[in-house]
Design a protein around this motif. Structure first.
Motif, PDB file in Angstrom:
ATOM      1  N   SER A 122       0.827  -1.215   0.000  1.00 47.55           N
ATOM      2  CA  SER A 122       0.000   0.000   0.000  1.00 47.55           C
ATOM      3  C   SER A 122       0.860   1.263   0.000  1.00 47.55           C
ATOM      4  CB  SER A 122      -0.949   0.007   1.200  1.00 47.55           C
ATOM      5  OG  SER A 122      -0.242  -0.007   2.417  1.00 47.55           O
ATOM      6  N   ARG A 123       2.028   1.211   0.592  1.00 43.31           N
ATOM      7  CA  ARG A 123       2.916   2.381   0.571  1.00 43.31           C
ATOM      8  C   ARG A 123       3.386   2.686  -0.845  1.00 43.31           C
ATOM      9  NH1 ARG A 123       5.735   0.006   5.858  1.00 43.31           N
ATOM     10  NH2 ARG A 123       4.295   0.891   7.396  1.00 43.31           N
ATOM     11  N   LEU A 124       3.676   1.643  -1.600  1.00 45.01           N
ATOM     12  CA  LEU A 124       4.052   1.854  -2.997  1.00 45.01           C
ATOM     13  C   LEU A 124       2.869   2.379  -3.803  1.00 45.01           C
ATOM     14  CD1 LEU A 124       6.214  -1.357  -3.592  1.00 45.01           C
ATOM     15  CD2 LEU A 124       7.036   1.004  -3.450  1.00 45.01           C
ATOM     16  N   LYS A 125       1.694   1.830  -3.540  1.00 48.09           N
ATOM     17  CA  LYS A 125       0.484   2.273  -4.240  1.00 48.09           C
ATOM     18  C   LYS A 125       0.216   3.750  -4.000  1.00 48.09           C
ATOM     19  CE  LYS A 125      -4.543   1.661  -4.284  1.00 48.09           C
ATOM     20  NZ  LYS A 125      -5.687   0.904  -3.691  1.00 48.09           N
ATOM     21  N   HIS A 126       0.386   4.177  -2.739  1.00 47.72           N
ATOM     22  CA  HIS A 126       0.097   5.562  -2.371  1.00 47.72           C
ATOM     23  C   HIS A 126       1.339   6.457  -2.409  1.00 47.72           C
ATOM     24  CE1 HIS A 126      -4.024   4.600  -1.266  1.00 47.72           C
ATOM     25  NE2 HIS A 126      -3.587   3.583  -0.563  1.00 47.72           N
ATOM     26  N   ASN A 127       2.422   5.935  -2.947  1.00 52.60           N
ATOM     27  CA  ASN A 127       3.660   6.704  -3.105  1.00 52.60           C
ATOM     28  C   ASN A 127       4.110   7.346  -1.795  1.00 52.60           C
ATOM     29  OD1 ASN A 127       5.775   7.501  -4.837  1.00 52.60           O
ATOM     30  ND2 ASN A 127       4.884   9.540  -5.097  1.00 52.60           N
ATOM     31  N   PHE A 128       3.909   6.635  -0.686  1.00 50.96           N
ATOM     32  CA  PHE A 128       4.337   7.091   0.640  1.00 50.96           C
ATOM     33  C   PHE A 128       3.733   8.448   1.014  1.00 50.96           C
ATOM     34  CE2 PHE A 128       7.465   4.152  -0.996  1.00 50.96           C
ATOM     35  CZ  PHE A 128       7.747   3.325   0.083  1.00 50.96           C
ATOM     36  N   GLY A 129       2.577   8.754   0.452  1.00 46.97           N
ATOM     37  CA  GLY A 129       1.905  10.011   0.772  1.00 46.97           C
ATOM     38  C   GLY A 129       2.478  11.229   0.089  1.00 46.97           C
ATOM     39  N   MET A 130       3.365  11.033  -0.880  1.00 47.77           N
ATOM     40  CA  MET A 130       3.959  12.172  -1.586  1.00 47.77           C
ATOM     41  C   MET A 130       3.139  12.476  -2.842  1.00 47.77           C
ATOM     42  SD  MET A 130       8.073  11.514  -1.155  1.00 47.77           S
ATOM     43  CE  MET A 130       8.059   9.924  -1.978  1.00 47.77           C
ATOM     44  N   GLY A 131       2.392  13.561  -2.778  1.00 40.90           N
ATOM     45  CA  GLY A 131       1.481  13.905  -3.851  1.00 40.90           C
ATOM     46  C   GLY A 131       2.163  14.355  -5.133  1.00 40.90           C
ATOM     47  N   LYS A 132       1.509  14.082  -6.244  1.00 35.56           N
ATOM     48  CA  LYS A 132       1.963  14.525  -7.562  1.00 35.56           C
ATOM     49  C   LYS A 132       1.033  15.640  -8.047  1.00 35.56           C
ATOM     50  CE  LYS A 132       3.764   9.893  -8.553  1.00 35.56           C
ATOM     51  NZ  LYS A 132       3.682   8.691  -9.412  1.00 35.56           N
ATOM     52  N   PRO A 133       1.361  16.308  -9.137  1.00 29.02           N
ATOM     53  CA  PRO A 133       0.518  17.421  -9.598  1.00 29.02           C
ATOM     54  C   PRO A 133      -0.950  17.051  -9.743  1.00 29.02           C
ATOM     55  CG  PRO A 133       2.564  17.396 -10.826  1.00 29.02           C
ATOM     56  CD  PRO A 133       2.562  16.157  -9.991  1.00 29.02           C
ATOM     57  N   GLU A 134      -1.213  15.861 -10.268  1.00 26.21           N
ATOM     58  CA  GLU A 134      -2.607  15.459 -10.452  1.00 26.21           C
ATOM     59  C   GLU A 134      -3.331  15.282  -9.115  1.00 26.21           C
ATOM     60  OE1 GLU A 134       0.192  11.975 -11.483  1.00 26.21           O
ATOM     61  OE2 GLU A 134       0.034  14.139 -11.847  1.00 26.21           O
ATOM     62  N   GLY A 135      -2.571  15.001  -8.047  1.00 30.27           N
ATOM     63  CA  GLY A 135      -3.177  14.899  -6.723  1.00 30.27           C
ATOM     64  C   GLY A 135      -3.632  16.258  -6.218  1.00 30.27           C
ATOM     65  N   TYR A 136      -2.792  17.258  -6.393  1.00 33.17           N
ATOM     66  CA  TYR A 136      -3.153  18.600  -5.938  1.00 33.17           C
ATOM     67  C   TYR A 136      -4.239  19.203  -6.832  1.00 33.17           C
ATOM     68  CZ  TYR A 136       0.662  18.059  -2.739  1.00 33.17           C
ATOM     69  OH  TYR A 136       1.449  17.570  -1.724  1.00 33.17           O
ATOM     70  N   ARG A 137      -4.224  18.844  -8.102  1.00 37.19           N
ATOM     71  CA  ARG A 137      -5.308  19.328  -8.977  1.00 37.19           C
ATOM     72  C   ARG A 137      -6.627  18.631  -8.649  1.00 37.19           C
ATOM     73  NH1 ARG A 137      -0.774  19.293 -13.376  1.00 37.19           N
ATOM     74  NH2 ARG A 137      -0.132  21.484 -13.257  1.00 37.19           N
ATOM     75  N   LYS A 138      -6.556  17.397  -8.197  1.00 38.64           N
ATOM     76  CA  LYS A 138      -7.764  16.717  -7.711  1.00 38.64           C
ATOM     77  C   LYS A 138      -8.288  17.436  -6.475  1.00 38.64           C
ATOM     78  CE  LYS A 138      -7.255  12.600  -5.869  1.00 38.64           C
ATOM     79  NZ  LYS A 138      -7.106  11.122  -5.767  1.00 38.64           N
ATOM     80  N   ALA A 139      -7.375  17.815  -5.583  1.00 34.36           N
ATOM     81  CA  ALA A 139      -7.784  18.536  -4.374  1.00 34.36           C
ATOM     82  C   ALA A 139      -8.459  19.857  -4.731  1.00 34.36           C
ATOM     83  CB  ALA A 139      -6.566  18.795  -3.486  1.00 34.36           C
ATOM     84  N   ILE A 140      -7.922  20.556  -5.722  1.00 36.79           N
ATOM     85  CA  ILE A 140      -8.538  21.812  -6.181  1.00 36.79           C
ATOM     86  C   ILE A 140      -9.943  21.551  -6.698  1.00 36.79           C
ATOM     87  CG2 ILE A 140      -8.403  23.641  -7.930  1.00 36.79           C
ATOM     88  CD1 ILE A 140      -5.304  23.313  -7.765  1.00 36.79           C
ATOM     89  N   ARG A 141     -10.095  20.485  -7.474  1.00 40.33           N
ATOM     90  CA  ARG A 141     -11.413  20.136  -8.019  1.00 40.33           C
ATOM     91  C   ARG A 141     -12.413  19.866  -6.901  1.00 40.33           C
ATOM     92  NH1 ARG A 141     -14.293  15.628 -10.014  1.00 40.33           N
ATOM     93  NH2 ARG A 141     -12.733  14.104  -9.359  1.00 40.33           N
TER      94      ARG A 141
END
Length: 315
Positions: A122-141
């Motif tokens: 699960s850590r690999l799946k979630h990239n250890f909680g390190m967000g990528k641009p699409e994660g922050y753009r999802k948050a904006i949405r």
């Protein structure tokens, strides 16, 4: 069995001795319950004493504890009817940042946060909680949806920082973080941000620019990790403890500096020792904050945020 940190070795030794004695008692050869009780009392006292005077570096280790509750644990314990929404409608769906609609009691909210994962897969799946641009753009949405439907926003921050990879930079990591921060500040609905573990750099601020910022007792919040700071100043990560102390990264220091507004007490020994109690404490605090903010209109909320962040760093 609890994983012990380096500074908990004396406690670990006592706990191991208690387990050994229990196994002996189970064999029926000796009546040693009184000895076990004495050791349990001593262990509890040592744990309480140790956690009453943790250094900033030790708090950093507690904030990173692998058994500490993460976003999914908090959502399961605090909210009902959680409906996750995926994707940024541009590139993809980042699993390091999760969000969606939920209910806390009778109140509908939008919940967004970092998920680190609880095991290797699960850590690999979630990239250890390190967000990528699409994660922050999802948050904006999601924040846009919250603003449109007049729903309060709750964010749970737990990241060592945004993902620093080349691919993330190519997709506009800095721009995505800046726009997410801007969106937090411009919201016309109540927003409560909670640092539940690590609050690292812009990757944390992008979800924490709220009018009310809370921190768990042993969480940390900083512009860079202690190791990163030490590597810049002294060219070695060996002085991370010195850097942690200098940066004032603990909830107690940040409350004095006005960076955060409230500290939420953790169980003795850290959130990982009694996740249920920690989650209950957090839920109560969030409910109180949202209740107080619900009386304010859009103009007042934006003014409150503006004044909060302009005051930081001033005497």
């Amino acid at each position: 069995m609890t994983s012990f940190l380096d500074f908990e070795k004396p406690i670990a030794a006592l706990e191991s001795r208690i387990i050994e004695l229990r196994e002996t008692a189970d064999e029926g050869s000796l009546d040693i319950e009184s000895e076990i009780a004495k050791l349990q009392t001593k262990s509890a006292s040592l744990l309480r004493d140790t956690y009453s005077k943790l250094s900033p570096w030790q708090k950093t280790q507690v904030a990173r504890h692998p058994e500490r509750p993460h976003f999914k644990d908090f959502v399961a314990g605090l909210f009902d009817d959680f409906m996750p929404l995926g994707g940024d409608r541009n590139f993809g769906d980042d699993q390091a940042i999760i969000g969606g609609f939920a209910k806390q009691g009778d109140m509908r909210v939008v919940v967004i946060g970092h998920e680190k994962g609880s095991d290797t897969e699960s850590r690999l799946k979630h990239n250890f909680g390190m967000g990528k641009p699409e994660g922050y753009r999802k948050a904006i949405r999601l924040m846009d949806l919250a603003d449109r439907f007049s729903l309060p926003v709750v964010t749970l921050v737990d990241t060592s920082g945004a993902f620093p990879g080349v691919s993330a930079e190519e997709r506009g990591q800095a721009e995505a973080i800046a726009r997410s921060t801007e969106k937090c500040l411009s919201l016309g609905v109540p927003m409560v941000a909670v640092i539940v573990g690590e609050g690292g750099s812009g990757g944390a601020v992008a979800l924490a620019a709220a009018e009310r910022v809370l921190m768990l007792e042993h969480a940390v919040y900083s512009v860079i990790s202690p190791e990163g700071c030490a590597s810049i100043l002294w060219r070695t990560g060996d002085k991370a403890d010195v850097a942690a102390d200098a940066m004032k990264i603990t909830a107690q220091n940040l409350k004095k500096l006005g960076v955060i507004d409230r500290i939420i007490k953790e169980p003795i020994g850290g959130a990982h020792r009694d996740a249920g109690l920690c989650i209950a404490n957090l839920g109560k605090a969030i409910a109180e904050e949202l209740s107080a903010l619900s009386e304010m209109d859009r103009k007042e909320l934006r003014k409150m945020r503006r004044e909060k962040f302009l005051k930081i760093g001033t005497l």
